[in-house]
Structure formats: structure tokens, C-alpha cells
Write a protein that holds these residues in place. Sequence first.
Motif, mmCIF file in Angstrom:
data_model
loop_
_atom_site.group_PDB
_atom_site.id
_atom_site.type_symbol
_atom_site.label_atom_id
_atom_site.label_comp_id
_atom_site.label_asym_id
_atom_site.label_seq_id
_atom_site.Cartn_x
_atom_site.Cartn_y
_atom_site.Cartn_z
ATOM 1 N N GLY A 99 0.822 -1.211 0.000
ATOM 2 C CA GLY A 99 0.000 0.000 0.000
ATOM 3 C C GLY A 99 0.848 1.249 0.000
ATOM 4 O O GLY A 99 2.069 1.218 0.247
ATOM 5 N N TRP A 100 0.184 2.367 -0.283
ATOM 6 C CA TRP A 100 0.881 3.649 -0.379
ATOM 7 C C TRP A 100 0.003 4.747 0.189
ATOM 8 O O TRP A 100 -1.162 4.897 -0.180
ATOM 9 C CB TRP A 100 1.231 3.963 -1.827
ATOM 10 N N SER A 101 0.560 5.507 1.115
ATOM 11 C CA SER A 101 -0.090 6.679 1.693
ATOM 12 C C SER A 101 1.005 7.507 2.351
ATOM 13 O O SER A 101 2.201 7.191 2.249
ATOM 14 C CB SER A 101 -1.174 6.274 2.701
ATOM 15 N N ASP A 102 0.612 8.567 3.048
ATOM 16 C CA ASP A 102 1.599 9.380 3.758
ATOM 17 C C ASP A 102 2.305 8.590 4.865
ATOM 18 O O ASP A 102 3.404 8.958 5.301
ATOM 19 C CB ASP A 102 0.934 10.619 4.352
ATOM 20 N N GLN A 103 1.675 7.503 5.323
ATOM 21 C CA GLN A 103 2.278 6.702 6.384
ATOM 22 C C GLN A 103 3.489 5.913 5.912
ATOM 23 O O GLN A 103 4.299 5.476 6.735
ATOM 24 C CB GLN A 103 1.243 5.729 6.957
ATOM 25 N N VAL A 104 3.617 5.698 4.595
ATOM 26 C CA VAL A 104 4.679 4.821 4.111
ATOM 27 C C VAL A 104 6.055 5.387 4.435
ATOM 28 O O VAL A 104 6.999 4.625 4.711
ATOM 29 C CB VAL A 104 4.513 4.586 2.595
ATOM 30 N N PHE A 105 6.204 6.704 4.457
ATOM 31 C CA PHE A 105 7.512 7.295 4.720
ATOM 32 C C PHE A 105 7.939 7.059 6.177
ATOM 33 O O PHE A 105 9.101 6.733 6.444
ATOM 34 C CB PHE A 105 7.487 8.789 4.405
ATOM 35 N N PRO A 124 4.249 28.150 23.851
ATOM 36 C CA PRO A 124 4.976 27.336 24.838
ATOM 37 C C PRO A 124 4.162 26.189 25.402
ATOM 38 O O PRO A 124 4.744 25.237 25.924
ATOM 39 C CB PRO A 124 5.351 28.344 25.928
ATOM 40 N N ALA A 125 2.837 26.232 25.310
ATOM 41 C CA ALA A 125 1.994 25.162 25.847
ATOM 42 C C ALA A 125 1.197 24.491 24.737
ATOM 43 O O ALA A 125 0.136 23.923 24.990
ATOM 44 C CB ALA A 125 1.042 25.709 26.911
ATOM 45 N N SER A 126 1.693 24.536 23.500
ATOM 46 C CA SER A 126 0.986 23.975 22.353
ATOM 47 C C SER A 126 1.716 22.747 21.839
ATOM 48 O O SER A 126 2.910 22.558 22.072
ATOM 49 C CB SER A 126 0.844 25.020 21.242
ATOM 50 N N ASP A 127 0.978 21.921 21.118
ATOM 51 C CA ASP A 127 1.540 20.698 20.574
ATOM 52 C C ASP A 127 0.833 20.383 19.265
ATOM 53 O O ASP A 127 -0.257 20.893 18.990
ATOM 54 C CB ASP A 127 1.393 19.536 21.561
ATOM 55 N N VAL A 128 1.461 19.518 18.477
ATOM 56 C CA VAL A 128 0.925 19.103 17.183
ATOM 57 C C VAL A 128 0.860 17.584 17.156
ATOM 58 O O VAL A 128 1.801 16.905 17.572
ATOM 59 C CB VAL A 128 1.801 19.622 16.019
ATOM 60 N N VAL A 129 -0.251 17.059 16.680
ATOM 61 C CA VAL A 129 -0.427 15.630 16.476
ATOM 62 C C VAL A 129 -0.570 15.396 14.980
ATOM 63 O O VAL A 129 -1.469 15.939 14.345
ATOM 64 C CB VAL A 129 -1.674 15.106 17.228
ATOM 65 N N VAL A 130 0.340 14.619 14.418
ATOM 66 C CA VAL A 130 0.290 14.292 12.995
ATOM 67 C C VAL A 130 -0.564 13.039 12.820
ATOM 68 O O VAL A 130 -0.264 11.987 13.380
ATOM 69 C CB VAL A 130 1.697 14.079 12.423
ATOM 70 N N ARG A 131 -1.632 13.182 12.067
ATOM 71 C CA ARG A 131 -2.558 12.081 11.855
ATOM 72 C C ARG A 131 -1.860 10.910 11.176
ATOM 73 O O ARG A 131 -1.221 11.045 10.156
ATOM 74 C CB ARG A 131 -3.725 12.565 10.991
ATOM 75 N N GLY A 132 -1.966 9.745 11.763
ATOM 76 C CA GLY A 132 -1.369 8.544 11.189
ATOM 77 C C GLY A 132 0.064 8.302 11.601
ATOM 78 O O GLY A 132 0.585 7.196 11.396
ATOM 79 N N GLU A 133 0.746 9.308 12.173
ATOM 80 C CA GLU A 133 2.145 9.122 12.542
ATOM 81 C C GLU A 133 2.289 8.109 13.668
ATOM 82 O O GLU A 133 3.150 7.217 13.612
ATOM 83 C CB GLU A 133 2.758 10.456 12.951
#
Length: 696
Positions: free
Chosen positions: A134-140, A530-539
Amino acid sequence: MERQRPTSLRDRARYRFDTTLARSTGMLVSWLVLSCLAVVVPVSALVVWTDPGSPRSLSGRLSAVWRTSAETLRLGAPTGAPMRMALSVLLGIVALLCVSTLVGVITTGLGERLTELRRGRSMVLEQEHAVVLGWSDQVFTVVGELVAARAGARCVIAVLADRDVAEMEEALTASLGRGSAVRLVCRSGSLTTVDTLALVTPRAASSVLVLPSETPDADSEVVRVLLALRAVLGDEAGPPVVAAVRDRRQLPAARLAAGERGTIVETDATAAKLLVQSARRSGVGEVLRDLLDFSGAEFHLVDVPPAVRQGPEGSRFGDLLLCFERSSVVGLLSPDGRPRLSPAPDTVVGPGDRLIVIAHDGMPEAPVDCREYVGRTAFAAPQSERFGPVRVLLLGWNHRAPLLVEALRDSVAPGSVLDVVVDEAQAVPVLDQACSPQATQATQATARLAVSCRSGELLHPEGLKDLDLFGYDTVILLGADAVDGPGHPDDRVLVTLLMLRELELQAGRILPVVAELGDHRNRALAPLGPASDVVVRGELTSLLMAQIAHNPHLSAVFGELFAAHGASVHLRPAHHYAPPGCEASFATVVAAARDRGECAVGYRRTDPQAGTGHRHELRLSPAKTERRVWDARDEVVVVANDSAGPDRPHGTLTAVPGMRHDHVDDTALSGGAPGRQPSHDRPEQDRTRRENGTTG
């Protein structure tokens, strides 16, 4: 009806000729050779017979014809009568055309063969290689982690997807870097065809990973791929299979298709849980990413050292927390494969139990008695944490939002409030989905979370100012599933983050924000406070899949870690374990956490002098002998049950300390931007008292 015209002999001959040419390149070359001989040999015979000096015997003339035919490239070489010279020129021209045509035919045949090879239709003859379907952004992320897991060893990764082979190789090579030692083998074709799956020889692979695509029917395709893979592998023992699905309704079918060798990871639910955990306390997402990748400390399974077993019944779990210098013990794995994360310190370790540890490598570490490094005089006084209802603001909506609301209901105190604000275009479907009678009944049944929905302009500063942002304990920002026209869903998230960051700077107050992104490359572009965060979907799902593929025995451990209830990763204030300003070893922190029913695995140090927005240093599984002065800003990473600790209700969402009405230094908010002076509206002593849960 018109009668069919009889087929002529010419049409039949042309049809036979065309059919013969279409068979193969070899047949085309054969026809070309025959055509050349049909012209060259008769003309060469005429050249010989018209030469007065030619031999008199028939055999001699035939030899001369052979030599002339072989020397046809000597254009105009024969001399003599004009007729003879004209025939020689004609022979040279015909030979030149024949040679040119032959070169073109051979070049075309080789080109078609190379094109066929580039299509990826040849068999992969490898052993113990990793197969990615399969192929998607998760492959990397998946391929990168598989390479990191096999660092220093021969690494072959076969990728099969319904894409161009050259594009896949170029994209993966750019992601891994040109100097990577991994050998990538890409093949192209339908993933649901048994013959195509056999090209990557999954039977001889060390692991097989199935990634969902970005199409709406991605989960159904994953089930079909698992069925095809089952047909290829058969009922014999084969490599572990790890697959991901987005919709939980497809989990039963995927598990049945994968069989006993398969492990299914739910992408959307995992992303929703990570968003909620990051909202509970800023920095949890960073800790989980560090624990699940192969670049730092990660989970391992080790045997209980015989030297630390005590008595016929074995050791107690609390005694094992200080038996390794650089490995952090977090749980037990029973012989039947059932994990117990952060069990009670007096839990007896059975003879067949294995230790779940967090360490920087998988090599077994010799046991060391670290109890001598514990300074009980440096223990912090027992403190109770006050938890109550929280207010959460959800900006945006997508198909994962209902899962987030469900996870939020299970992790907040009764009386909490969730306000959902969406764009005008999403208002009607979101109001029908989030505030439906079913959702209202679920809210009333739990009596924990009250949900309200309304529309607003999320891409306009005035629309955000009207939301009373600083009256919420946390803000969760979701990206859309798709956008109309050009652009990417992350574009709206980045623009909204930029405006939230500007409002944070203008107000001089901390605004905890957790944003969801789809592309990991956009993490560096996100303007975070300073109190923020990022969640990458599928990571996180990709990291989990790579970990399980590398060590299938950890599947149950990760299932327990990300369960709705039970043990999970937390960030606790360091002053719960050691008084601020006190110098103590990490072994002291581990012992203090043990008394609270928790397993300390590291700490996150905050640098108030840092000049950038990244002001935190995360250290997982440090040496027990490491000594440092613990600051009130430091946090300790622990694995603990949600109900662990004094006065802690089950599943509570904690607010970021000093969030609602606290002013902070402009230097911290602006990331050390020049030209800003620190704010002195709030003394540091008041902040420390509020973080300690005390009043002045």
C-alpha cells in the motif's frame, strides 16, 4: 442483410503478416532478416554474373555472391559497367536501410524490456526482508522506522503499490536520504491479486505491513488485501502481519481476514486518543513519539535477572524498579501474553513473568542495586491534586471528531463542557452529528461532558476573538477531511494556528492548543506557543506498526498502553517527587514515584533561558545515578494508571497549570523575539504556589 464480401488472398496474407509481427520482437527481426536476404542475395548474384572477371565455375561464382553479400556496406565499391555500379549502389542503400531498421527494432525491443522491468513485474528473491503493501503518507514513517530498527544490519524493504515504480523509488529515496544503506525494491500492481502479491515473496519475509490508502473505501481494500495475503501464505506459519484500518466498524472483518498471525491497528481511534492525551498535558505527544520510534529509548522485553529474585515466590514488582541502572521497568508480561503496566509495588513476580522495560537498546543489562542512590530525605511531601470539571474548545470537525468526543467523555470529570465551533459550510452536518439525540443521550448517560455546537469564522481574527479563548482549559484544532479546489486541509489548520498564536502574544497569556495535521512535513511550519503541541494524523499508527512488526510480542503491551482505561503515559510536576531547588538522583525520583504507585521513566526539563519556542529537553530512561537540581518547571514522565496517586479520580483531564488567568513572560511567548521585555505582572513565587496547588 448485406452479404459479406469474400476475403481476398491479399487481405489474408496481410492479416497473417500482421499477426506474425505482433507476436514478439524476435519474429519481427526474423521477417527483417528474410526481407534483407530476399533483396541482397539476388542483387549480389547479378553483380557477380555481370562481372567479366568472375570465376567460371558455379561454385566460384556462388562464393563470390557470398562475399559480395557480406560486403554490402561498401557502397559503390564495385567498378566496371554502369549497370554494375548502379546495382552496387542499390545494394548499399538497401543494406543501409536494413541495418538501420535492425538497430531500431533491437532498440525498441530493449526499451520495451526495460519498461517492463520498471513496471515492477519481476519476482523479488529475498529472505528475511520487510514487505510494505500500500501507499499513503504513512509509508515514509513506516519505511524510515523499519530502516532505523535494522540499523547496522542488511536491510531490504520491498514496497508493493498500485503506483509507478520510478515515482515510488524517487519519493522513498528522497525521504530516507541518498546515503541510506537500505535497499529498496519497489513493485507495481494490484494488491488484491494473488499473483501480484507473490512477486514480493511474503512467505520468506520477516514481517508484512498493510497500509490503508487515502480513498474512501480504504478499509475495504485492506480487508481484501489481507484475504489475498492469506491465500498466498496459506495456513502454514508465516511472518507477522500488521495492518491498519481507519473505521472501527471494519475491525472485526480485518481481524478475521488477518488470522492469528495478524495485528490490526485502528488509525482514527489512535489519533483521537493521542489528541486527548496531548490535551491532558502539553508534551505527552512528544513523549509518545520518542517512546515509539527507534531513535531513542523504546519498549523491550527482558527476563527477570536471577540475582534479584527473592524467596521461593519470587521478587515483588516494587523491588525491581531499582535493579537496573539505565533501564526503566514499567510492567510485567505473564507467560500467557497478558501485560500488566504499572502494577502495584507489592505484586509478586511469577516464575514465568518477563519484565517490560524502557531502554535505549535491546541488549540485556546486568542488574545493579540502585537503592543506595536513593535519598529519602529528598522525597517531596505527599500532595493531593485537585481535579474538577474542565472547559474544552473544539475548533473544526472531521470524521474523527466523534471518536475524539467519545474519548473526551471517558477522560474528564463530571460537569465538564465541550464547545464545538465549525465553519459555516460544516455547520449543518456537524450540528446533526454532534448534537443528535443519540449524542445527547450518551452525554446524559455519562453525566460527564456537556456538548454544545455553533458555527463561526475560524479563518478570521475577529471570529476567534469572540470565542473567549482564554476561558478554556484547552483548545483542540482539527483539520478538514478534504477541501474544495486547490489546497490542503493542513492549510486551514496552519492559518488558524497563526492567528491563535498572535492572539496569545497580544494577550500575554498562555493558550494551550493541540492541533491535528495530516502531513508530518508541516510540523516545522506550525506556529506553536509554549503550551501547544501538534499531532500528525497517522504518525503514531505508523510508529506502532513498525514496533509491532519488529517485535510482535509488544502488540499486547501497546494495546494496554492505548486502552480507554488502564495505564498510560503521563507528565507529572517534578515537585510531586522532589522539592524544588533540591538536588537528588533520578533513583530518588523513581523511589518516590513507586510510593505513589507509578513508574518513573524519565523527565522533561524546562529551560527558562532558552531563546526559541522549543524550550524543553526530554530525557527518557536516564541513569539512576544521575543527580540534578529539580526545578519547579520540570516534569517527570511516568507510566501510571489513571486512578493512581492520591485523590485522583479515574480518567481526569488536567488543565495546564497557570493557564486561565496567568500572565507569562513575553520572551517565552514570543520565542525570544528581540525587542520584547519580560512582564513583571506575576511574581515567580505566585506561579510556583499555583502549580503546587496551594494558595498564598
